[in-house]
Design a protein around this motif. Structure first.
Motif, PDB file in Angstrom:
ATOM      1  N   LYS A 115      42.065  65.953 -15.765  1.00 20.94           N
ATOM      2  CA  LYS A 115      41.257  67.308 -15.715  1.00 20.94           C
ATOM      3  C   LYS A 115      40.138  67.336 -14.743  1.00 20.94           C
ATOM      4  O   LYS A 115      39.790  67.905 -14.100  1.00 20.94           O
ATOM      5  CB  LYS A 115      40.566  67.537 -17.282  1.00 20.94           C
ATOM      6  N   LEU A 116      39.385  66.090 -14.857  1.00 18.03           N
ATOM      7  CA  LEU A 116      38.145  65.762 -14.026  1.00 18.03           C
ATOM      8  C   LEU A 116      38.820  65.726 -12.286  1.00 18.03           C
ATOM      9  O   LEU A 116      38.095  66.555 -11.509  1.00 18.03           O
ATOM     10  CB  LEU A 116      37.466  64.638 -14.181  1.00 18.03           C
ATOM     11  N   VAL A 117      39.971  65.147 -12.212  1.00 18.46           N
ATOM     12  CA  VAL A 117      40.612  65.440 -11.024  1.00 18.46           C
ATOM     13  C   VAL A 117      41.000  66.522 -10.238  1.00 18.46           C
ATOM     14  O   VAL A 117      40.815  66.805  -9.116  1.00 18.46           O
ATOM     15  CB  VAL A 117      41.668  64.169 -10.822  1.00 18.46           C
ATOM     16  N   ARG A 118      41.185  67.338 -11.112  1.00 21.34           N
ATOM     17  CA  ARG A 118      41.545  68.641 -10.845  1.00 21.34           C
ATOM     18  C   ARG A 118      40.232  69.444 -10.566  1.00 21.34           C
ATOM     19  O   ARG A 118      40.435  70.464  -9.724  1.00 21.34           O
ATOM     20  CB  ARG A 118      42.212  69.588 -12.139  1.00 21.34           C
ATOM     21  N   GLU A 161      52.256  66.615  -1.656  1.00 22.23           N
ATOM     22  CA  GLU A 161      51.388  67.603  -2.239  1.00 22.23           C
ATOM     23  C   GLU A 161      52.060  67.705  -4.014  1.00 22.23           C
ATOM     24  O   GLU A 161      51.142  68.026  -4.866  1.00 22.23           O
ATOM     25  CB  GLU A 161      51.877  68.905  -2.091  1.00 22.23           C
ATOM     26  N   LYS A 162      53.140  67.066  -4.147  1.00 27.06           N
ATOM     27  CA  LYS A 162      53.666  66.794  -5.576  1.00 27.06           C
ATOM     28  C   LYS A 162      53.064  66.074  -6.192  1.00 27.06           C
ATOM     29  O   LYS A 162      52.771  66.134  -7.745  1.00 27.06           O
ATOM     30  CB  LYS A 162      55.370  66.651  -5.306  1.00 27.06           C
ATOM     31  N   SER A 163      52.643  65.012  -5.723  1.00 25.15           N
ATOM     32  CA  SER A 163      52.001  63.896  -6.358  1.00 25.15           C
ATOM     33  C   SER A 163      50.474  64.009  -6.919  1.00 25.15           C
ATOM     34  O   SER A 163      49.799  63.435  -7.536  1.00 25.15           O
ATOM     35  CB  SER A 163      52.189  62.600  -6.069  1.00 25.15           C
ATOM     36  N   LEU A 164      49.857  64.878  -6.109  1.00 20.32           N
ATOM     37  CA  LEU A 164      48.568  65.454  -6.080  1.00 20.32           C
ATOM     38  C   LEU A 164      47.948  66.257  -7.236  1.00 20.32           C
ATOM     39  O   LEU A 164      48.804  67.070  -7.414  1.00 20.32           O
ATOM     40  CB  LEU A 164      47.805  65.728  -4.793  1.00 20.32           C
ATOM     41  N   ALA A 165      46.778  66.163  -7.835  1.00 24.91           N
ATOM     42  CA  ALA A 165      46.312  66.948  -8.764  1.00 24.91           C
ATOM     43  C   ALA A 165      46.262  68.265  -8.263  1.00 24.91           C
ATOM     44  O   ALA A 165      45.713  68.627  -7.153  1.00 24.91           O
ATOM     45  CB  ALA A 165      45.231  66.652  -9.410  1.00 24.91           C
ATOM     46  N   LYS A 166      46.626  69.505  -8.963  1.00 19.12           N
ATOM     47  CA  LYS A 166      46.343  70.896  -8.551  1.00 19.12           C
ATOM     48  C   LYS A 166      44.870  71.322  -8.857  1.00 19.12           C
ATOM     49  O   LYS A 166      44.219  70.958  -9.780  1.00 19.12           O
ATOM     50  CB  LYS A 166      47.545  71.720  -9.161  1.00 19.12           C
ATOM     51  N   ALA A 167      44.384  72.295  -8.043  1.00 19.02           N
ATOM     52  CA  ALA A 167      43.303  72.939  -8.494  1.00 19.02           C
ATOM     53  C   ALA A 167      43.528  73.850  -9.455  1.00 19.02           C
ATOM     54  O   ALA A 167      44.430  74.516  -9.799  1.00 19.02           O
ATOM     55  CB  ALA A 167      42.928  73.621  -7.161  1.00 19.02           C
ATOM     56  N   TYR A 168      42.319  74.235 -10.416  1.00 12.52           N
ATOM     57  CA  TYR A 168      42.346  75.162 -11.320  1.00 12.52           C
ATOM     58  C   TYR A 168      42.447  76.440 -10.899  1.00 12.52           C
ATOM     59  O   TYR A 168      43.153  77.284 -11.564  1.00 12.52           O
ATOM     60  CB  TYR A 168      40.762  74.769 -12.263  1.00 12.52           C
ATOM     61  N   PHE A 169      41.890  76.694  -9.770  1.00 18.21           N
ATOM     62  CA  PHE A 169      42.009  78.056  -9.372  1.00 18.21           C
ATOM     63  C   PHE A 169      41.737  78.079  -7.470  1.00 18.21           C
ATOM     64  O   PHE A 169      41.055  77.166  -7.229  1.00 18.21           O
ATOM     65  CB  PHE A 169      40.963  79.238  -9.725  1.00 18.21           C
ATOM     66  N   LEU A 170      42.139  78.954  -6.917  1.00 14.40           N
ATOM     67  CA  LEU A 170      41.776  79.072  -5.456  1.00 14.40           C
ATOM     68  C   LEU A 170      41.291  80.474  -4.933  1.00 14.40           C
ATOM     69  O   LEU A 170      41.642  81.489  -5.786  1.00 14.40           O
ATOM     70  CB  LEU A 170      43.121  78.629  -4.673  1.00 14.40           C
ATOM     71  N   VAL A 171      40.373  80.671  -4.091  1.00 14.15           N
ATOM     72  CA  VAL A 171      40.040  81.710  -3.658  1.00 14.15           C
ATOM     73  C   VAL A 171      40.457  81.873  -2.041  1.00 14.15           C
ATOM     74  O   VAL A 171      40.179  81.105  -1.223  1.00 14.15           O
ATOM     75  CB  VAL A 171      38.580  81.991  -3.531  1.00 14.15           C
ATOM     76  N   GLU A 172      41.376  82.938  -1.938  1.00 10.61           N
ATOM     77  CA  GLU A 172      42.028  82.973  -0.460  1.00 10.61           C
ATOM     78  C   GLU A 172      40.766  83.569   0.627  1.00 10.61           C
ATOM     79  O   GLU A 172      40.105  84.371   0.261  1.00 10.61           O
ATOM     80  CB  GLU A 172      43.003  84.196  -0.492  1.00 10.61           C
ATOM     81  N   MET A 173      40.872  82.807   1.666  1.00  6.63           N
ATOM     82  CA  MET A 173      39.944  82.989   2.623  1.00  6.63           C
ATOM     83  C   MET A 173      40.741  83.313   4.097  1.00  6.63           C
ATOM     84  O   MET A 173      40.592  82.475   4.786  1.00  6.63           O
ATOM     85  CB  MET A 173      38.792  81.985   2.872  1.00  6.63           C
ATOM     86  N   PRO A 174      41.269  84.291   4.144  1.00  6.36           N
ATOM     87  CA  PRO A 174      41.976  84.465   5.239  1.00  6.36           C
ATOM     88  C   PRO A 174      41.365  84.441   6.754  1.00  6.36           C
ATOM     89  O   PRO A 174      40.290  85.377   6.641  1.00  6.36           O
ATOM     90  CB  PRO A 174      42.729  85.683   5.143  1.00  6.36           C
ATOM     91  N   PRO A 175      41.375  84.076   7.542  1.00  5.97           N
ATOM     92  CA  PRO A 175      40.675  84.007   8.874  1.00  5.97           C
ATOM     93  C   PRO A 175      40.809  85.110   9.547  1.00  5.97           C
ATOM     94  O   PRO A 175      41.687  85.834   9.211  1.00  5.97           O
ATOM     95  CB  PRO A 175      41.489  82.891   9.705  1.00  5.97           C
ATOM     96  N   LEU A 176      39.806  85.691  10.313  1.00  2.90           N
ATOM     97  CA  LEU A 176      39.858  86.730  11.132  1.00  2.90           C
ATOM     98  C   LEU A 176      41.301  87.045  12.005  1.00  2.90           C
ATOM     99  O   LEU A 176      41.624  88.098  12.370  1.00  2.90           O
ATOM    100  CB  LEU A 176      38.473  86.982  11.786  1.00  2.90           C
ATOM    101  N   MET A 177      41.331  85.896  12.625  1.00  4.76           N
ATOM    102  CA  MET A 177      42.488  85.927  13.483  1.00  4.76           C
ATOM    103  C   MET A 177      43.045  84.499  13.468  1.00  4.76           C
ATOM    104  O   MET A 177      42.770  83.456  13.067  1.00  4.76           O
ATOM    105  CB  MET A 177      42.040  86.156  15.005  1.00  4.76           C
TER     106      MET A 177
END
Length: 393
Positions: A27-30, A112-128
């Motif tokens: 849980k802390l790693v996440r 990616e499969k072995s790494l801990a997953k984030a609790y949530f993500l905020v999308e920040m799409p670049p301007l270009m």
């Protein structure tokens, strides 16, 4: 902590990340993974701004002022940077199969499969996207040089200052936390042993390449100046050791300039070329970037060929011209190329940053010391042009 240099902070972050990753619950790693996800998305948003903010004013300023001398200096800096990248490619291509042979490629086939997953993500799409940012930067920079617009140059310089402030006050201070989280996550996933193995071996190879390339640069400069290249290199050594401490080509300019004047006869050439080369000549950083990129690709089991890496090296040479003169600035400027041309994902980017930042001071030291060799070559070319110029008296 503010008094601690960036390199010690990175080392502390890696050590703490490994220790915490061994004992921290999932849980802390996440929590760490959540921060890494947010920071990674923000970094992706900022990359096009970095490209425009530094390349546009860099090209605009290069087109002004010193005419032929400016052109020779810029051309030699670019050729030196490309040569450094090719040397790193050939060395890594030759040595990595044996140097990194103990690694299991399957272990990194899909990290990616072995790494801990984030609790949530905020999308920040670049301007270009990155290519659009590069094209816009080139168009604006070349346009400024062509129409000699002081007003537009002032605007893009102000934008560059904003982006540099963002790098210095936000991105660079948060990098140790980002690397801490990555190593904690990798340790928890059981990947850190192989990473550290690559870390040490690549680190030694890169420093050896730095020293070899400096010998090559000063051999050329010494032959043109008809001076002992080793004595020239020894004269420039204070700049090398100063840069190890400052991690900044700009902060080392006074020392570089003082010693560059000792190895050439025309002080005006040193006064012109040294500050310019501190910005546009990053051969040491290029060696590091190419070596680290190929190491990360090797770790992930990706193949690399001359055909796939050479365009990256050519574009890297252009990008290095306007890389921000702050610790880690070169790798920040190169992130867009790593993602768009080599297909780096978030984990590969984080590993790349960790590998690069661990020896940033050595790359900077190679950059500024090599500036002395380029200055000596420009000095010789300048004297030849003066000798060939017709006497109008």
């Amino acid at each position: 902590m503010k008094k601690i240099g960036l390199l010690p902070k990175i080392i502390i972050a890696i050590i703490l990340g490994i220790v915490i990753g061994m004992i921290a619950p999932d849980k802390l790693v996440r929590v760490f993974a959540t921060f890494n996800g947010l920071f990674g998305n923000f970094l992706g948003f900022v990359i096009p701004l970095i490209i425009i903010g530094f390349i546009a004013p860099g090209i605009g300023a290069l087109g002004r002022g010193a005419g032929k001398l400016l052109g020779w200096t810029a051309a030699l800096a670019y050729i030196s940077t490309i040569g450094a990248g090719l040397l790193a490619f050939l060395t890594a291509k030759t040595l990595y199969p044996s140097l990194l042979s103990n690694l299991s490629l399957a272990q990194f086939a899909d990290p990616e499969k072995s790494l801990a997953k984030a609790y949530f993500l905020v999308e920040m799409p670049p301007l270009m996207d990155v290519m659009s940012a590069l094209l816009i930067a080139f168009i604006i920079g070349i346009g400024i040089a062509a129409i000699k617009s002081n007003a537009l140059l002032s605007i893009v310089n102000d934008f560059r200052d904003i982006v540099q402030l963002l790098i210095e006050k936000v991105i660079i201070p948060l990098l140790p936390f980002h690397i801490f989280g990555i190593f904690a996550n990798m340790t928890s996933a059981g990947q850190v042993g192989a990473i550290l193995s690559v870390f040490s071996k690549v680190f030694i190879m890169i420093i050896a390449l730095h020293l070899l390339y400096l010998l090559l640069q000063f051999t050329v400069a010494g032959s043109m100046q008809q001076r002992n290249p080793l004595k020239m290199l020894k004269t420039m050594s204070p700049a090398y050791f100063t840069a190890l401490g400052t991690q900044s080509s700009a902060a080392t300019i006074p020392v570089t300039l003082k010693n560059a004047k000792k190895i050439i006869k025309q002080e005006r050439v040193a006064e012109f070329a040294t500050p310019l080369l501190a910005t546009i000549h990053l051969s040491g950083s290029t060696i590091t970037l190419v070596s680290c990129a190929m190491a990360v690709m090797f770790m992930q089991g990706q193949t690399y060929t001359f055909g796939s890496l050479f365009p990256f090296i050519l574009m890297l040479g252009i990008t290095m011209v306007a890389a921000p003169g702050v610790p880690g600035g070169a790798v920040m400027a190169a992130l867009g190329l790593l993602e768009s041309m080599l297909g780096f994902g978030p984990t590969m980017t984080a590993l790349m940053i960790a590998l690069y930042m661990a020896q940033d001071s050595f790359g900077t030291a190679c950059n500024v010391t090599g500036d002395g060799a380029i200055t000596a070559i420009v000095d010789r070319i300048s004297k030849n042009d003066s000798a060939q110029a017709p006497n109008t008296n």
